[in-house]
Design a protein around this motif. Structure first.
Motif, PDB file in Angstrom:
ATOM      1  N   TRP A  50       0.838  -1.201   0.000  1.00  0.00           N
ATOM      2  CA  TRP A  50       0.000   0.000   0.000  1.00  0.00           C
ATOM      3  C   TRP A  50       0.873   1.250   0.000  1.00  0.00           C
ATOM      4  O   TRP A  50       0.580   2.212  -0.708  1.00  0.00           O
ATOM      5  CB  TRP A  50      -0.937  -0.009   1.203  1.00  0.00           C
ATOM      6  CG  TRP A  50      -1.471   1.346   1.548  1.00  0.00           C
ATOM      7  CD1 TRP A  50      -1.096   2.136   2.593  1.00  0.00           C
ATOM      8  CD2 TRP A  50      -2.458   2.103   0.837  1.00  0.00           C
ATOM      9  NE1 TRP A  50      -1.795   3.329   2.585  1.00  0.00           N
ATOM     10  CE2 TRP A  50      -2.636   3.326   1.504  1.00  0.00           C
ATOM     11  CE3 TRP A  50      -3.209   1.855  -0.320  1.00  0.00           C
ATOM     12  CZ2 TRP A  50      -3.521   4.302   1.068  1.00  0.00           C
ATOM     13  CZ3 TRP A  50      -4.098   2.832  -0.739  1.00  0.00           C
ATOM     14  CH2 TRP A  50      -4.246   4.034  -0.050  1.00  0.00           C
ATOM     15  N   ASP A  51       1.939   1.239   0.777  1.00  0.00           N
ATOM     16  CA  ASP A  51       2.824   2.400   0.822  1.00  0.00           C
ATOM     17  C   ASP A  51       3.425   2.664  -0.562  1.00  0.00           C
ATOM     18  O   ASP A  51       3.501   3.817  -0.991  1.00  0.00           O
ATOM     19  CB  ASP A  51       3.933   2.177   1.855  1.00  0.00           C
ATOM     20  CG  ASP A  51       4.747   3.430   2.089  1.00  0.00           C
ATOM     21  OD1 ASP A  51       4.200   4.398   2.648  1.00  0.00           O
ATOM     22  OD2 ASP A  51       5.927   3.455   1.693  1.00  0.00           O
ATOM     23  N   ALA A  52       3.815   1.620  -1.253  1.00  0.00           N
ATOM     24  CA  ALA A  52       4.360   1.777  -2.606  1.00  0.00           C
ATOM     25  C   ALA A  52       3.306   2.376  -3.533  1.00  0.00           C
ATOM     26  O   ALA A  52       3.580   3.325  -4.282  1.00  0.00           O
ATOM     27  CB  ALA A  52       4.840   0.430  -3.148  1.00  0.00           C
ATOM     28  N   THR A  53       2.100   1.859  -3.471  1.00  0.00           N
ATOM     29  CA  THR A  53       1.009   2.341  -4.313  1.00  0.00           C
ATOM     30  C   THR A  53       0.664   3.791  -3.998  1.00  0.00           C
ATOM     31  O   THR A  53       0.472   4.607  -4.906  1.00  0.00           O
ATOM     32  CB  THR A  53      -0.233   1.445  -4.131  1.00  0.00           C
ATOM     33  OG1 THR A  53       0.129   0.095  -4.433  1.00  0.00           O
ATOM     34  CG2 THR A  53      -1.372   1.879  -5.021  1.00  0.00           C
ATOM     35  N   ALA A  54       0.606   4.125  -2.720  1.00  0.00           N
ATOM     36  CA  ALA A  54       0.265   5.492  -2.314  1.00  0.00           C
ATOM     37  C   ALA A  54       1.339   6.483  -2.758  1.00  0.00           C
ATOM     38  O   ALA A  54       1.025   7.570  -3.262  1.00  0.00           O
ATOM     39  CB  ALA A  54       0.069   5.550  -0.798  1.00  0.00           C
ATOM     40  N   ASN A  55       2.598   6.121  -2.585  1.00  0.00           N
ATOM     41  CA  ASN A  55       3.686   7.004  -3.026  1.00  0.00           C
ATOM     42  C   ASN A  55       3.686   7.166  -4.542  1.00  0.00           C
ATOM     43  O   ASN A  55       3.945   8.266  -5.049  1.00  0.00           O
ATOM     44  CB  ASN A  55       5.041   6.484  -2.541  1.00  0.00           C
ATOM     45  CG  ASN A  55       5.367   6.972  -1.163  1.00  0.00           C
ATOM     46  OD1 ASN A  55       5.691   8.145  -0.984  1.00  0.00           O
ATOM     47  ND2 ASN A  55       5.266   6.096  -0.181  1.00  0.00           N
ATOM     48  N   LEU A  56       3.380   6.108  -5.256  1.00  0.00           N
ATOM     49  CA  LEU A  56       3.307   6.186  -6.712  1.00  0.00           C
ATOM     50  C   LEU A  56       2.191   7.142  -7.139  1.00  0.00           C
ATOM     51  O   LEU A  56       2.398   8.012  -7.992  1.00  0.00           O
ATOM     52  CB  LEU A  56       3.079   4.797  -7.310  1.00  0.00           C
ATOM     53  CG  LEU A  56       2.941   4.731  -8.830  1.00  0.00           C
ATOM     54  CD1 LEU A  56       4.205   5.228  -9.521  1.00  0.00           C
ATOM     55  CD2 LEU A  56       2.610   3.300  -9.251  1.00  0.00           C
ATOM     56  N   ALA A  57       1.026   7.009  -6.537  1.00  0.00           N
ATOM     57  CA  ALA A  57      -0.099   7.888  -6.875  1.00  0.00           C
ATOM     58  C   ALA A  57       0.226   9.345  -6.558  1.00  0.00           C
ATOM     59  O   ALA A  57      -0.032  10.239  -7.369  1.00  0.00           O
ATOM     60  CB  ALA A  57      -1.347   7.449  -6.115  1.00  0.00           C
ATOM     61  N   ASP A  58       0.814   9.587  -5.398  1.00  0.00           N
ATOM     62  CA  ASP A  58       1.147  10.959  -5.009  1.00  0.00           C
ATOM     63  C   ASP A  58       2.193  11.559  -5.940  1.00  0.00           C
ATOM     64  O   ASP A  58       2.076  12.703  -6.375  1.00  0.00           O
ATOM     65  CB  ASP A  58       1.623  10.993  -3.558  1.00  0.00           C
ATOM     66  CG  ASP A  58       1.812  12.407  -3.037  1.00  0.00           C
ATOM     67  OD1 ASP A  58       1.001  13.298  -3.374  1.00  0.00           O
ATOM     68  OD2 ASP A  58       2.777  12.626  -2.289  1.00  0.00           O
ATOM     69  N   ALA A  59       3.190  10.784  -6.272  1.00  0.00           N
ATOM     70  CA  ALA A  59       4.228  11.284  -7.173  1.00  0.00           C
ATOM     71  C   ALA A  59       3.647  11.603  -8.543  1.00  0.00           C
ATOM     72  O   ALA A  59       3.969  12.639  -9.138  1.00  0.00           O
ATOM     73  CB  ALA A  59       5.360  10.263  -7.303  1.00  0.00           C
ATOM     74  N   ARG A  60       2.776  10.751  -9.047  1.00  0.00           N
ATOM     75  CA  ARG A  60       2.177  10.988 -10.364  1.00  0.00           C
ATOM     76  C   ARG A  60       1.360  12.280 -10.381  1.00  0.00           C
ATOM     77  O   ARG A  60       1.410  13.022 -11.354  1.00  0.00           O
ATOM     78  CB  ARG A  60       1.304   9.811 -10.774  1.00  0.00           C
ATOM     79  CG  ARG A  60       2.111   8.633 -11.247  1.00  0.00           C
ATOM     80  CD  ARG A  60       1.222   7.546 -11.772  1.00  0.00           C
ATOM     81  NE  ARG A  60       2.023   6.500 -12.373  1.00  0.00           N
ATOM     82  CZ  ARG A  60       1.557   5.308 -12.692  1.00  0.00           C
ATOM     83  NH1 ARG A  60       0.285   5.019 -12.478  1.00  0.00           N
ATOM     84  NH2 ARG A  60       2.348   4.415 -13.231  1.00  0.00           N
ATOM     85  N   VAL A  61       0.616  12.527  -9.326  1.00  0.00           N
ATOM     86  CA  VAL A  61      -0.191  13.750  -9.253  1.00  0.00           C
ATOM     87  C   VAL A  61       0.701  14.983  -9.164  1.00  0.00           C
ATOM     88  O   VAL A  61       0.336  16.054  -9.638  1.00  0.00           O
ATOM     89  CB  VAL A  61      -1.158  13.689  -8.042  1.00  0.00           C
ATOM     90  CG1 VAL A  61      -1.775  15.045  -7.750  1.00  0.00           C
ATOM     91  CG2 VAL A  61      -2.247  12.663  -8.292  1.00  0.00           C
ATOM     92  N   ASN A  62       1.866  14.823  -8.598  1.00  0.00           N
ATOM     93  CA  ASN A  62       2.753  15.960  -8.336  1.00  0.00           C
ATOM     94  C   ASN A  62       3.968  16.006  -9.265  1.00  0.00           C
ATOM     95  O   ASN A  62       5.060  16.358  -8.845  1.00  0.00           O
ATOM     96  CB  ASN A  62       3.177  15.945  -6.867  1.00  0.00           C
ATOM     97  CG  ASN A  62       2.005  16.228  -5.972  1.00  0.00           C
ATOM     98  OD1 ASN A  62       1.449  17.316  -6.013  1.00  0.00           O
ATOM     99  ND2 ASN A  62       1.583  15.243  -5.197  1.00  0.00           N
ATOM    100  N   GLY A  63       3.776  15.675 -10.521  1.00  0.00           N
ATOM    101  CA  GLY A  63       4.842  15.864 -11.500  1.00  0.00           C
ATOM    102  C   GLY A  63       5.522  14.595 -11.969  1.00  0.00           C
ATOM    103  O   GLY A  63       6.409  14.652 -12.812  1.00  0.00           O
ATOM    104  N   GLY A  64       5.178  13.463 -11.424  1.00  0.00           N
ATOM    105  CA  GLY A  64       5.769  12.202 -11.855  1.00  0.00           C
ATOM    106  C   GLY A  64       6.934  11.754 -10.987  1.00  0.00           C
ATOM    107  O   GLY A  64       7.394  12.472 -10.100  1.00  0.00           O
ATOM    108  N   LEU A  65       7.400  10.565 -11.256  1.00  0.00           N
ATOM    109  CA  LEU A  65       8.466   9.965 -10.456  1.00  0.00           C
ATOM    110  C   LEU A  65       9.798  10.679 -10.621  1.00  0.00           C
ATOM    111  O   LEU A  65      10.559  10.802  -9.667  1.00  0.00           O
ATOM    112  CB  LEU A  65       8.610   8.481 -10.781  1.00  0.00           C
ATOM    113  CG  LEU A  65       7.422   7.608 -10.356  1.00  0.00           C
ATOM    114  CD1 LEU A  65       7.574   6.197 -10.908  1.00  0.00           C
ATOM    115  CD2 LEU A  65       7.278   7.580  -8.849  1.00  0.00           C
ATOM    116  N   ILE A  66      10.076  11.184 -11.811  1.00  0.00           N
ATOM    117  CA  ILE A  66      11.349  11.876 -12.035  1.00  0.00           C
ATOM    118  C   ILE A  66      11.400  13.173 -11.225  1.00  0.00           C
ATOM    119  O   ILE A  66      12.439  13.528 -10.673  1.00  0.00           O
ATOM    120  CB  ILE A  66      11.578  12.135 -13.538  1.00  0.00           C
ATOM    121  CG1 ILE A  66      11.787  10.789 -14.241  1.00  0.00           C
ATOM    122  CG2 ILE A  66      12.747  13.067 -13.774  1.00  0.00           C
ATOM    123  CD1 ILE A  66      11.842  10.865 -15.749  1.00  0.00           C
ATOM    124  N   ALA A  67      10.272  13.862 -11.130  1.00  0.00           N
ATOM    125  CA  ALA A  67      10.214  15.116 -10.367  1.00  0.00           C
ATOM    126  C   ALA A  67      10.177  14.873  -8.859  1.00  0.00           C
ATOM    127  O   ALA A  67      10.341  15.811  -8.080  1.00  0.00           O
ATOM    128  CB  ALA A  67       8.987  15.929 -10.782  1.00  0.00           C
TER     129      ALA A  67
END
Length: 185
Positions: A50-67
């Protein structure tokens, strides 16, 4: 595309409330199913997943994984942890607690880093920074318990999840209050 420094507080409010609700439900399930091997194993695997999924979703909303490199790394660490928990479950509860301890340290440092990165532009990140620091400390405690003589159970992880719920809830409420104050000003 929004950068991580322009994260909308409405997203973070929902995100933090969602993380808090999940953690509260997880703690309740851990207490309810403590001592039952199947449900306990599922709960121990689902928490880092769940932590992995939540961090992925948050990162995507906020500019993506690279950002969002700290969240990108947290996705990787939490995914590896879910797999490591599956392996550790076949060894012992001591191994499971050690895996959770290492994960708590790494995830805590990464959460602290994310909070610091958002501080100036989003605000209300002090609870996330405290949570990250406390997570790292809790990880050290879990590792010390994993080499003890008393067999660990899921109830040794439940306080960690409970404090996480508290910090996520506090952050969400703080953002709501901050938004309310901004509207009134």
């Amino acid at each position: 595309m929004q950068s991580r420094l322009q994260a909308p507080s409405s997203w973070l409010q929902s995100y933090y409330f969602g993380r808090a609700i999940f953690s509260i439900a997880w703690v309740a399930a851990a207490v309810l199913f403590s001592g039952q091997a199947g449900p306990t194993a599922f709960l121990l695997v689902i928490y880092p997943a769940w932590d992995a999924t939540a961090n992925l979703a948050d990162a995507r909303v906020n500019g993506g994984l690279i950002a969002n490199p700290s969240q990108a790394l947290n996705v990787v660490v939490s995914t590896i942890t879910a797999i490591a928990v599956i392996v550790a479950l076949s060894h012992s509860s001591y191994a499971v607690l050690a895996v959770f301890g290492v994960w708590a340290i790494l995830a805590g440092v990464l959460q602290l880093s994310t909070g610091v990165g958002r501080w100036r532009h989003v605000g209300a990140q002090w609870a996330m920074i405290l949570s990250g620091a406390q997570s790292a400390l809790a990880g050290g405690y879990m590792i010390s318990r994993s080499i003890g003589t008393v067999a660990p159970t899921i109830l040794d992880v439940a306080p960690y999840a409970g404090f996480g719920a508290f910090y996520f809830l506090l952050s969400a409420i703080w953002l709501v209050a901050k938004g309310y104050r901004s509207v009134r000003a």
